[in-house]
Motif scaffolding. Structure first.
Motif, PDB file in Angstrom:
ATOM      1  N   ALA A 220       0.669  -1.048   0.128  1.00 45.90           N
ATOM      2  CA  ALA A 220       0.057   0.229  -0.010  1.00 45.90           C
ATOM      3  C   ALA A 220       0.931   1.317  -0.132  1.00 45.90           C
ATOM      4  O   ALA A 220       2.263   1.136   0.347  1.00 45.90           O
ATOM      5  N   ALA A 221       0.417   2.372  -0.370  1.00 49.49           N
ATOM      6  CA  ALA A 221       1.032   3.682  -0.392  1.00 49.49           C
ATOM      7  C   ALA A 221       0.287   4.709   0.352  1.00 49.49           C
ATOM      8  O   ALA A 221      -1.003   4.801   0.285  1.00 49.49           O
ATOM      9  N   ILE A 222       0.964   5.414   1.304  1.00 48.78           N
ATOM     10  CA  ILE A 222       0.364   6.433   2.175  1.00 48.78           C
ATOM     11  C   ILE A 222       0.327   7.751   0.936  1.00 48.78           C
ATOM     12  O   ILE A 222       1.167   7.879   0.170  1.00 48.78           O
ATOM     13  N   ALA A 223      -0.791   8.456   1.137  1.00 49.18           N
ATOM     14  CA  ALA A 223      -1.086   9.623   0.164  1.00 49.18           C
ATOM     15  C   ALA A 223       0.368  10.314  -0.118  1.00 49.18           C
ATOM     16  O   ALA A 223       0.797  11.004   1.042  1.00 49.18           O
ATOM     17  N   GLY A 224       0.818  10.552  -1.031  1.00 48.95           N
ATOM     18  CA  GLY A 224       1.854  11.438  -1.283  1.00 48.95           C
ATOM     19  C   GLY A 224       3.239  11.095  -1.058  1.00 48.95           C
ATOM     20  O   GLY A 224       4.211  11.569  -1.289  1.00 48.95           O
ATOM     21  N   GLU A 225       3.268   9.683  -0.831  1.00 51.24           N
ATOM     22  CA  GLU A 225       4.578   8.864  -0.571  1.00 51.24           C
ATOM     23  C   GLU A 225       4.742   7.502  -1.494  1.00 51.24           C
ATOM     24  O   GLU A 225       3.651   7.257  -2.020  1.00 51.24           O
ATOM     25  N   ASP A 226       5.656   7.135  -1.541  1.00 50.26           N
ATOM     26  CA  ASP A 226       6.137   6.225  -2.714  1.00 50.26           C
ATOM     27  C   ASP A 226       6.337   4.703  -2.272  1.00 50.26           C
ATOM     28  O   ASP A 226       6.232   3.808  -2.647  1.00 50.26           O
ATOM     29  N   SER A 227       6.916   4.699  -1.076  1.00 49.96           N
ATOM     30  CA  SER A 227       7.162   3.528  -0.390  1.00 49.96           C
ATOM     31  C   SER A 227       6.133   2.526  -0.093  1.00 49.96           C
ATOM     32  O   SER A 227       5.139   2.838   0.400  1.00 49.96           O
ATOM     33  N   PRO A 228       6.681   1.129  -0.441  1.00 49.40           N
ATOM     34  CA  PRO A 228       5.335   0.218  -0.239  1.00 49.40           C
ATOM     35  C   PRO A 228       5.181   0.112   1.287  1.00 49.40           C
ATOM     36  O   PRO A 228       6.188  -0.162   1.961  1.00 49.40           O
ATOM     37  N   TRP A 229       4.070   0.083   1.903  1.00 50.05           N
ATOM     38  CA  TRP A 229       3.859  -0.258   3.076  1.00 50.05           C
ATOM     39  C   TRP A 229       2.849  -1.458   3.569  1.00 50.05           C
ATOM     40  O   TRP A 229       2.048  -1.890   2.706  1.00 50.05           O
ATOM     41  N   LEU A 230       3.070  -2.111   4.632  1.00 52.61           N
ATOM     42  CA  LEU A 230       2.197  -3.300   5.243  1.00 52.61           C
ATOM     43  C   LEU A 230       1.150  -2.540   5.931  1.00 52.61           C
ATOM     44  O   LEU A 230       1.634  -1.862   6.869  1.00 52.61           O
ATOM     45  N   ARG A 231       0.004  -2.813   5.478  1.00 52.39           N
ATOM     46  CA  ARG A 231      -1.307  -2.291   6.205  1.00 52.39           C
ATOM     47  C   ARG A 231      -1.558  -3.697   7.314  1.00 52.39           C
ATOM     48  O   ARG A 231      -1.728  -4.555   6.915  1.00 52.39           O
ATOM     49  N   THR A 232      -1.505  -3.243   8.408  1.00 52.32           N
ATOM     50  CA  THR A 232      -1.769  -4.411   9.744  1.00 52.32           C
ATOM     51  C   THR A 232      -3.159  -4.704   9.711  1.00 52.32           C
ATOM     52  O   THR A 232      -3.399  -5.908  10.398  1.00 52.32           O
ATOM     53  N   GLY A 233      -3.950  -3.774   9.521  1.00 48.82           N
ATOM     54  CA  GLY A 233      -5.317  -3.955  10.042  1.00 48.82           C
ATOM     55  C   GLY A 233      -5.662  -3.729  11.422  1.00 48.82           C
ATOM     56  O   GLY A 233      -6.832  -3.775  11.670  1.00 48.82           O
ATOM     57  N   ASP A 234      -4.604  -3.242  12.159  1.00 48.54           N
ATOM     58  CA  ASP A 234      -4.843  -2.883  13.377  1.00 48.54           C
ATOM     59  C   ASP A 234      -4.903  -1.481  13.591  1.00 48.54           C
ATOM     60  O   ASP A 234      -4.318  -0.506  12.996  1.00 48.54           O
ATOM     61  N   LEU A 235      -5.489  -0.832  14.747  1.00 52.35           N
ATOM     62  CA  LEU A 235      -5.701   0.423  15.172  1.00 52.35           C
ATOM     63  C   LEU A 235      -4.847   0.746  16.016  1.00 52.35           C
ATOM     64  O   LEU A 235      -4.623  -0.127  17.199  1.00 52.35           O
ATOM     65  N   GLY A 236      -4.551   2.165  16.215  1.00 55.15           N
ATOM     66  CA  GLY A 236      -3.536   2.438  17.298  1.00 55.15           C
ATOM     67  C   GLY A 236      -3.037   3.784  17.168  1.00 55.15           C
ATOM     68  O   GLY A 236      -3.523   4.739  16.137  1.00 55.15           O
ATOM     69  N   PHE A 237      -2.110   4.195  17.936  1.00 53.34           N
ATOM     70  CA  PHE A 237      -1.785   5.888  17.955  1.00 53.34           C
ATOM     71  C   PHE A 237      -0.157   5.680  18.416  1.00 53.34           C
ATOM     72  O   PHE A 237       0.123   4.616  19.067  1.00 53.34           O
ATOM     73  N   LEU A 238       0.505   6.582  17.813  1.00 51.29           N
ATOM     74  CA  LEU A 238       2.001   6.830  18.629  1.00 51.29           C
ATOM     75  C   LEU A 238       1.794   8.211  19.280  1.00 51.29           C
ATOM     76  O   LEU A 238       1.101   9.385  18.955  1.00 51.29           O
ATOM     77  N   ASP A 239       2.562   8.258  20.156  1.00 52.83           N
ATOM     78  CA  ASP A 239       2.594   9.323  21.109  1.00 52.83           C
ATOM     79  C   ASP A 239       3.831  10.386  20.688  1.00 52.83           C
ATOM     80  O   ASP A 239       4.599   9.752  19.712  1.00 52.83           O
ATOM     81  N   ALA A 240       4.130  11.477  21.341  1.00 54.11           N
ATOM     82  CA  ALA A 240       5.173  12.313  21.063  1.00 54.11           C
ATOM     83  C   ALA A 240       6.508  11.782  21.038  1.00 54.11           C
ATOM     84  O   ALA A 240       7.394  12.305  20.625  1.00 54.11           O
ATOM     85  N   ASP A 241       6.748  10.678  21.986  1.00 59.87           N
ATOM     86  CA  ASP A 241       7.871   9.813  21.981  1.00 59.87           C
ATOM     87  C   ASP A 241       8.175   8.657  21.022  1.00 59.87           C
ATOM     88  O   ASP A 241       8.981   8.154  21.103  1.00 59.87           O
ATOM     89  N   GLY A 242       7.049   8.531  20.184  1.00 58.77           N
ATOM     90  CA  GLY A 242       7.032   7.415  19.232  1.00 58.77           C
ATOM     91  C   GLY A 242       6.851   6.096  19.889  1.00 58.77           C
ATOM     92  O   GLY A 242       6.718   5.132  19.278  1.00 58.77           O
ATOM     93  N   GLU A 243       6.310   6.074  20.993  1.00 59.77           N
ATOM     94  CA  GLU A 243       5.475   4.958  21.545  1.00 59.77           C
ATOM     95  C   GLU A 243       4.415   4.535  21.014  1.00 59.77           C
ATOM     96  O   GLU A 243       3.677   5.420  20.649  1.00 59.77           O
ATOM     97  N   LEU A 244       4.241   3.079  20.593  1.00 62.25           N
ATOM     98  CA  LEU A 244       2.873   2.575  19.747  1.00 62.25           C
ATOM     99  C   LEU A 244       2.036   2.190  20.995  1.00 62.25           C
ATOM    100  O   LEU A 244       2.293   1.276  21.578  1.00 62.25           O
TER     101      LEU A 244
END
Length: 566
Positions: free
Chosen positions: A418-442
């Protein structure tokens, strides 16, 4: 760490440098050693098997690995790698074929070979379940086969090592194509994240056909040259404290389990059974493969602190088969991170501070992106990145990410490239929901396909299930499913299916407990549980790692497949 082109080259190095060191040990449910292999013995037995396999199949053919608990699986796995045969780890077929994924896996991978132990090869019912005219059964044992070995070509880094079929918690299983390069990349990521060395002995009960058991435990131990002590999953389920006794006996540094395993240890705790057990050697108690709960960590730490367990060893992590295995984790000895967020805000896909104690929900961080990997949080429909503390789909890219499913072009294109809008790299879509905090913790909040949406409000099923199970000890922990179905008007309504402990089946007041369930769900989630089914233990469908299969449970409920003990 030295670099290798393949796992075959890695095993050859271990056999040369640590030939007499024990690679794998299998212990009984009583802790007695039943079998062991040194690195040299593993190499030689695997090479002998590979010579046999080259006469039975062609490079690129698939071989299903159908083994009871034991070390033979590892010989079969490396034998396949050496012969260029694509290994397909599989669990033993379930008696209830309606919940068994083996037929779907076989139809997809079209295996030429089936590898199992001599004892299991004698079972006619096993071979009948895999009845195919083109499949050939080969027996594997721990003794080096007689006869000269043939010259074997070492695999290239981009050659397929094996097919890891997804657990199928929300869909039919798909075979992620895992290359030697994927495996070696993720094994190095795991080594760096966990801080493993040759002294990092493992004790593992997770089955070897599951990616956590195979990669995070068995292969990671071999990767760093450590010993991996194996136990039967059923032995752990029946006597979970045996896992902890083995950790103590072998002075293990690393042990991994889904969240329910830590709950099980606490619920079965008996002081007399832990006499003399010292858990101070344990540096990584990795909790993954399903949602990690803060109260589980707290109870486990409090229960086993008197036995030397260091709370800083608790290591929440996140991963999946399509990323080879591990996606995020913390630091050795760093402990775990929790965050109190607003339950109401979560329903709007935002992580923010709770407005009052009744609105609070504690989430556990699953670490940060591994070395050489990136994690993004993406709005699943627009495919645009979302801001910090905003919930979206978890996307991953790195050398560990698989780029194809076996014979599934649509899923390959949509899920692994998959591609993120405006980006080229291929990405794996996990199907999981989540968020990153300001320190990069998932922080992982749930599965997209499991999300319950009623009257436009998002509800996470695991939160509802935990509310139910906290009401009564007779309601089995980690054995309930919440999902929605349309009513006669087409509106979504809530359904609760919950297992009842065997010891409580004849004493629990089903009418009273259903009333309490409805009241608790209304109070905590502002939902009306229109349908509640209390069912016998062991009847709720789960994946091989213990995840609730809510989609399958929903189908069974609609088909009348659950018998309400009330």
């Amino acid at each position: 760490m030295d670099t290798f082109r393949s796992l075959v080259a890695l095993l050859a190095r271990r056999a040369a440098d640590q030939g007499d060191d024990r690679a794998y040990v299998f212990v009984s449910d009583r802790g007695t050693e039943e079998a062991a292999l040194t690195f040299r013995q593993l190499h030689d037995a695997s090479r002998a098997l590979a010579s046999h396999l080259t006469a039975a199949a062609q490079p690129g053919d698939r071989a299903i690995l159908v083994f009871p608990p034991g070390i033979e699986f590892m010989v079969a796995f490396f034998g396949c790698l050496m012969a260029g045969i694509i290994a397909v780890p599989m669990m033993m077929p379930r008696r209830n074929s309606a919940r068994d994924a083996s037929a779907a896996i076989l139809a997809n991978c079209t295996s030429a070979l089936a590898l199992t132990t001599t004892a299991f090869a004698m079972r006619g019912d096993l071979q009948a379940r895999f009845a195919q005219e083109t499949i050939r059964w080969i027996e594997v044992d721990l003794a080096t086969a007689a006869g000269a070995t043939v010259d074997l070509q070492e695999p290239a880094s981009d050659d397929i090592a094996f097919l890891q079929y997804t657990s199928g918690s929300t869909s039919d299983p798909k075979g992620a194509i895992v290359s030697h390069a994927n495996l070696l990349a993720n094994l190095e990521m795991i080594r760096l994240a966990l801080g493993n060395t040759r002294q990092s002995t493992y004790v593992n009960w997770v089955p070897l056909y599951h990616d956590m058991g195979l990669i995070l435990n068995a292969l990671q131990a071999l990767y760093v040259g450590a010993t991996c002590v194996l136990m039967a999953p059923n032995a752990f389920m029946q006597r979970p404290l045996g896992w902890l006794r083995a950790i103590s006996h072998y002075r293990a540094e690393v042990a991994c389990s889904p969240n329910f395993g830590f709950d099980l240890c606490v619920s079965r705790y008996r002081a007399d059974q832990m006499d003399g057990v010292d858990l101070s050697s344990l540096k990584i108690a990795l909790n993954g493969a399903e949602p990690v709960h803060a109260d589980t960590i707290e109870r486990f730490a409090a229960t086993f602190a008197p036995h030397g367990f260091d709370p800083r060893a608790m290591y929440p992590a996140y991963g999946m088969a399509e990323a080879t295995l591990l996606i995020s984790g913390g630091k050795r000895g760093g402990g775990h991170i929790t965050r109190s967020v607003s339950r109401a805000a979560l329903q709007a896909h935002v992580a923010e501070a709770p407005t009052d104690p009744d609105d609070a929900q504690v989430l556990v961080g699953c670490g940060r992106a591994l070395s050489g990997e990136r994690i993004a949080i993406v709005e699943p429909d627009s495919r645009e990145r979302v801001a910090i503390d905003r919930i979206g789909e978890i996307w991953v890219t790195g050398a560990n990410a698989a780029r194809a499913y076996w014979r599934n072009d649509t899923a390959t294109r949509e899920g692994l490239n998959a591609a993120i809008a405006g980006e080229d790299s291929p990405w794996l879509r996990t199907g999981d929901l989540g968020f990153l905090d300001a320190d990069g913790e998932l922080f992982v909040t749930g599965r997209i396909k499991d999300l319950i949406i009623i009257r436009g409000i998002n509800h996470y099923p695991q939160d509802i299930e935990r509310t139910v199970q906290a009401l009564n000890e007779g309601l089995r922990e980690n054995c309930g499913a919440a999902f929605s179905v349309p009513d006669e008007t087409g509106e979504e309504t809530l359904v609760i299916v919950q297992e009842v402990e065997r010891t409580a089946r004849h004493t629990i007041d089903t009418a009273e407990i259903k009333g309490r369930i409805r009241e608790a769900i209304a109070d905590s989630h502002e939902l009306s549980a229109r349908h509640i089914a209390l069912i016998r233990p062991g009847t709720l469908p789960k994946t091989t790692s213990g995840k609730i299969q809510r989609k399958l449970a929903r189908g069974l409920w609609l088909d009348g497949g659950f018998e309400d003990i009330g």
